[in-house]
Scaffold this motif. Sequence first.
Motif, PDB file in Angstrom:
ATOM      1  N   LEU A 298       1.397  -6.961 -22.312  1.00  0.00           N
ATOM      2  CA  LEU A 298       2.489  -6.072 -22.124  1.00  0.00           C
ATOM      3  C   LEU A 298       3.701  -6.720 -21.398  1.00  0.00           C
ATOM      4  CD1 LEU A 298       0.589  -2.772 -21.491  1.00  0.00           C
ATOM      5  CD2 LEU A 298       1.360  -3.540 -23.527  1.00  0.00           C
ATOM      6  N   PRO A 299       4.346  -7.730 -21.849  1.00  0.00           N
ATOM      7  CA  PRO A 299       5.313  -8.343 -21.159  1.00  0.00           C
ATOM      8  C   PRO A 299       6.341  -7.621 -20.323  1.00  0.00           C
ATOM      9  CG  PRO A 299       5.233  -9.314 -23.635  1.00  0.00           C
ATOM     10  CD  PRO A 299       4.495  -7.945 -23.286  1.00  0.00           C
ATOM     11  N   TRP A 300       6.704  -6.397 -20.746  1.00  0.00           N
ATOM     12  CA  TRP A 300       7.441  -5.665 -19.799  1.00  0.00           C
ATOM     13  C   TRP A 300       6.782  -5.194 -18.527  1.00  0.00           C
ATOM     14  CZ3 TRP A 300       5.347  -4.501 -24.714  1.00  0.00           C
ATOM     15  CH2 TRP A 300       4.634  -3.286 -24.638  1.00  0.00           C
ATOM     16  N   LYS A 301       5.784  -5.454 -18.252  1.00  0.00           N
ATOM     17  CA  LYS A 301       5.241  -4.968 -17.229  1.00  0.00           C
ATOM     18  C   LYS A 301       4.536  -6.287 -16.191  1.00  0.00           C
ATOM     19  CE  LYS A 301       2.973  -0.810 -18.664  1.00  0.00           C
ATOM     20  NZ  LYS A 301       1.724   0.130 -18.607  1.00  0.00           N
ATOM     21  N   THR A 302       4.937  -5.969 -14.898  1.00  0.00           N
ATOM     22  CA  THR A 302       4.358  -7.230 -13.993  1.00  0.00           C
ATOM     23  C   THR A 302       3.202  -6.657 -13.198  1.00  0.00           C
ATOM     24  OG1 THR A 302       6.447  -6.114 -12.596  1.00  0.00           O
ATOM     25  CG2 THR A 302       6.554  -7.956 -14.042  1.00  0.00           C
ATOM     26  N   ARG A 303       2.654  -7.447 -12.350  1.00  0.00           N
ATOM     27  CA  ARG A 303       1.297  -7.094 -11.501  1.00  0.00           C
ATOM     28  C   ARG A 303       1.598  -7.834 -10.247  1.00  0.00           C
ATOM     29  NH1 ARG A 303      -3.296  -4.791 -11.807  1.00  0.00           N
ATOM     30  NH2 ARG A 303      -5.168  -5.697 -10.408  1.00  0.00           N
ATOM     31  N   GLN A 304       1.232  -7.371  -9.081  1.00  0.00           N
ATOM     32  CA  GLN A 304       1.573  -8.043  -7.943  1.00  0.00           C
ATOM     33  C   GLN A 304       0.019  -8.479  -7.707  1.00  0.00           C
ATOM     34  OE1 GLN A 304       4.127  -8.175  -5.978  1.00  0.00           O
ATOM     35  NE2 GLN A 304       5.162  -6.863  -7.506  1.00  0.00           N
ATOM     36  N   ILE A 305       0.245  -9.935  -7.284  1.00  0.00           N
ATOM     37  CA  ILE A 305      -0.963 -10.806  -6.976  1.00  0.00           C
ATOM     38  C   ILE A 305      -1.095 -11.064  -5.716  1.00  0.00           C
ATOM     39  CG2 ILE A 305      -2.527 -12.969  -7.635  1.00  0.00           C
ATOM     40  CD1 ILE A 305      -1.994 -10.981  -9.908  1.00  0.00           C
ATOM     41  N   TYR A 306      -2.113 -11.009  -4.857  1.00  0.00           N
ATOM     42  CA  TYR A 306      -2.273 -11.142  -3.408  1.00  0.00           C
ATOM     43  C   TYR A 306      -3.045 -12.336  -3.386  1.00  0.00           C
ATOM     44  CZ  TYR A 306      -2.539 -10.488   1.517  1.00  0.00           C
ATOM     45  OH  TYR A 306      -2.701 -10.555   2.887  1.00  0.00           O
ATOM     46  N   ALA A 307      -2.487 -13.414  -2.447  1.00  0.00           N
ATOM     47  CA  ALA A 307      -3.279 -14.829  -2.482  1.00  0.00           C
ATOM     48  C   ALA A 307      -4.251 -14.831  -1.260  1.00  0.00           C
ATOM     49  CB  ALA A 307      -2.012 -15.733  -2.414  1.00  0.00           C
ATOM     50  N   TRP A 308      -4.219 -14.160  -0.273  1.00  0.00           N
ATOM     51  CA  TRP A 308      -5.072 -14.432   1.022  1.00  0.00           C
ATOM     52  C   TRP A 308      -6.533 -13.811   0.811  1.00  0.00           C
ATOM     53  CZ3 TRP A 308      -3.098 -13.817   6.740  1.00  0.00           C
ATOM     54  CH2 TRP A 308      -4.146 -14.660   7.453  1.00  0.00           C
ATOM     55  N   LYS A 309      -7.476 -14.278   0.286  1.00  0.00           N
ATOM     56  CA  LYS A 309      -8.711 -13.941   0.215  1.00  0.00           C
ATOM     57  C   LYS A 309      -9.829 -14.808   0.764  1.00  0.00           C
ATOM     58  CE  LYS A 309      -7.193 -12.387  -4.417  1.00  0.00           C
ATOM     59  NZ  LYS A 309      -7.479 -12.361  -5.834  1.00  0.00           N
ATOM     60  N   LEU A 310     -10.867 -14.407   1.222  1.00  0.00           N
ATOM     61  CA  LEU A 310     -11.866 -15.124   1.785  1.00  0.00           C
ATOM     62  C   LEU A 310     -12.404 -16.072   0.718  1.00  0.00           C
ATOM     63  CD1 LEU A 310     -14.312 -12.392   3.883  1.00  0.00           C
ATOM     64  CD2 LEU A 310     -12.597 -14.319   4.665  1.00  0.00           C
ATOM     65  N   PRO A 311     -12.554 -17.293   1.170  1.00  0.00           N
ATOM     66  CA  PRO A 311     -13.030 -18.569   0.144  1.00  0.00           C
ATOM     67  C   PRO A 311     -14.527 -18.323  -0.293  1.00  0.00           C
ATOM     68  CG  PRO A 311     -12.936 -19.173   2.504  1.00  0.00           C
ATOM     69  CD  PRO A 311     -12.449 -17.802   2.281  1.00  0.00           C
ATOM     70  N   THR A 312     -14.899 -17.209  -0.953  1.00  0.00           N
ATOM     71  CA  THR A 312     -16.395 -17.186  -1.347  1.00  0.00           C
ATOM     72  C   THR A 312     -16.712 -18.300  -2.273  1.00  0.00           C
ATOM     73  OG1 THR A 312     -15.788 -15.567  -2.968  1.00  0.00           O
ATOM     74  CG2 THR A 312     -16.254 -14.791  -1.029  1.00  0.00           C
ATOM     75  N   SER A 313     -15.971 -18.742  -3.052  1.00  0.00           N
ATOM     76  CA  SER A 313     -16.195 -19.787  -4.052  1.00  0.00           C
ATOM     77  C   SER A 313     -16.855 -21.066  -3.707  1.00  0.00           C
ATOM     78  CB  SER A 313     -15.121 -20.013  -4.978  1.00  0.00           C
ATOM     79  OG  SER A 313     -13.959 -20.673  -4.426  1.00  0.00           O
ATOM     80  N   GLN A 314     -16.401 -21.196  -2.255  1.00  0.00           N
ATOM     81  CA  GLN A 314     -16.977 -22.431  -1.562  1.00  0.00           C
ATOM     82  C   GLN A 314     -18.482 -22.401  -0.993  1.00  0.00           C
ATOM     83  OE1 GLN A 314     -14.478 -22.987   2.050  1.00  0.00           O
ATOM     84  NE2 GLN A 314     -12.546 -23.144   0.640  1.00  0.00           N
ATOM     85  N   VAL A 315     -18.942 -21.195  -0.961  1.00  0.00           N
ATOM     86  CA  VAL A 315     -20.380 -20.856  -0.643  1.00  0.00           C
ATOM     87  C   VAL A 315     -21.277 -20.286  -1.634  1.00  0.00           C
ATOM     88  CG1 VAL A 315     -19.870 -20.728   1.919  1.00  0.00           C
ATOM     89  CG2 VAL A 315     -19.736 -18.672   0.544  1.00  0.00           C
ATOM     90  N   PHE A 316     -20.594 -19.672  -2.579  1.00  0.00           N
ATOM     91  CA  PHE A 316     -21.602 -19.026  -3.719  1.00  0.00           C
ATOM     92  C   PHE A 316     -21.965 -20.251  -4.733  1.00  0.00           C
ATOM     93  CE2 PHE A 316     -19.561 -14.500  -3.642  1.00  0.00           C
ATOM     94  CZ  PHE A 316     -20.015 -14.244  -2.349  1.00  0.00           C
ATOM     95  N   ASN A 317     -23.216 -19.690  -5.124  1.00  0.00           N
ATOM     96  CA  ASN A 317     -23.811 -20.729  -6.278  1.00  0.00           C
ATOM     97  C   ASN A 317     -23.482 -20.146  -7.535  1.00  0.00           C
ATOM     98  OD1 ASN A 317     -25.456 -22.382  -7.660  1.00  0.00           O
ATOM     99  ND2 ASN A 317     -27.269 -21.778  -6.284  1.00  0.00           N
TER     100      ASN A 317
END
Length: 585
Positions: free
Chosen positions: A270-289
């Motif tokens: 739906l190109p006429w719609k926009t979504r807010q993306i929040y960038a500050w998150k805990l870096p879980t990918s660095q410790v998750f398997n």
Amino acid sequence: MSFRFLKRTHQCLPRLNWLMPIRRYAKQPQYDEADIFAENINHGAYKAKKRLSKEHFQWPEKSPDQISKESELQWERMAKLSAVGQGILILFVVGGLGTAYLRWPELKSWWLVKMNGGRINAVQEQNGQDSLEKLIRQKAKHLLREIPQVPTFQLGIDHPGVYIWGRCHSKDSLFPIRVPNLDNRKFRDILLAPSDDFNTNFALDEKGDLISWDDLGQTKTLLPDQDLTSMRYSSDYLYALNKKGEILVIPIRTPNLIASKLSSRRSKLLPWKTRQIYAWKLPTSQVFNGKKGENRVVQFDTGNHHLVLLSNLGKAYSCATGNDQKQAQVSRGQFGMPTLSQFDEFPPNNELFEIELLNKFKYEGDDVVHRREIKKIACGSYHTLAIDQHGEIYAFGWNRFGQLALPISYNLEYVSFPRSVMHAFKPHFPGMTNWKCVDIHCDDETSFVTIRQPKSSSKSDYHYFAFGNGLFGELGNNTFKNSQYDPIKIKVDDKRLKNWSCGSHCVFSETEQENEVLAWGNNDHGQLGIGKKTVKYAKPMNIPEVLKPGQDTTDLESIYNSSLHLAKHQRVITNGIKSCIYWQV
């Protein structure tokens, strides 16, 4: 010749007396030095020594400055003594007046009896009863002033909204008050004002947007389009979990920083719609398997300066909370890692570490490392509890008040690695082996554990224990103890509890069948909702129903004898200073 020999023998006798003692006769007089000199000491003439000059009897001359300073010091001492005496006199007078005020009915009746010669007639007795009834009426009027009158046009408890009581509106409210501007709204989660100096409440609405609201219901959207499900507060930061299993780090005290972490993204479908993306998150990918499918967070909790989370594989991780700068903090073992003890450097903020001694274990005499699946975690201010798949309890962190169910000692004040504490509950279940822990909760310095045992063994198969700080009655066993490391049963009369909410020295829970609200702990601001501002309660008790629109508030008996029962989607929460009821999505 013989005379000299006798003389010499006589001179040697005293010296040889210790070798050959001389026989003495009974009537032979004996003398010692005290007898010899006693006559001179007692009857001798006393002669005083003459002084060398008359200067010893003259006072030294002082200058006028010295004389004035001495007089000033003397007046200063007298003023201090006078002030102390006046203070003591004021204390006695105030104490006496206060005692007389509190015991005025007794003093009045005593005076009447004394003036009547130790007798009191029926008229005077009636006057005494009238005075007591007058005091009761005055107390009732005082209670009436504290009971708010709900207008008839306001919505009742059956309609969605938010009720709040305790320290709100810059004053203490003893009864739940409906918050305007939040009518007909449901929420996923609500977090009441997290600290005394930050009197702003937060909520996750039906869409999962983060909003802030005050006690008057004024709202403001802080973080839209994030689909958040739950949130916690720690180190002046808000940590929120979204449906994707990510934890967002939200600096609620700096809205400009929140805006800098937001970016807009246009939808591909739906190109006429926009979504807010929040960038500050805990870096879980660095410790998750990721190879084993570990890719999301299912539960988390926070303390004052730490966070503990569980992954979808039942593995536990911890981190320090707050901003990305160095904190001048000292670890109290709340991270669950021996390398992050009170003797080590405080870890970097928002950097996750695996709690390996909780996730893995080895049997005695076996070299194979086994994996432990953690089902639930709960955090206090500086301690953490955890339950594994077998219902065994593990604890680590601060143990000054016995909140880890471990003996209080110097060596066990800080426990920096997980320890099993199941042995602490064995005295309550002698001879049984199939009981296990099914639920845990934590207050600031108090822990709550639910133990389940076979139904056939007793009337109730659920038992509730508390240990730690109980100075405000948080232990729920009708006692006030500063420290309690042996788990003790909470007096709930064989009721099954659910939906716990633990604030700062304040606890709420609901019964399983009737959804009856129970509360205990600190009540200095009326946060228990019992309609009275009593300092603290040490036993779970019912709270009155929410006042209905147009209800007669003069009928005190019907108000205080009622008990609050929540509907299916209603929840009660507290932060220890104020509490609220809201409708959960």
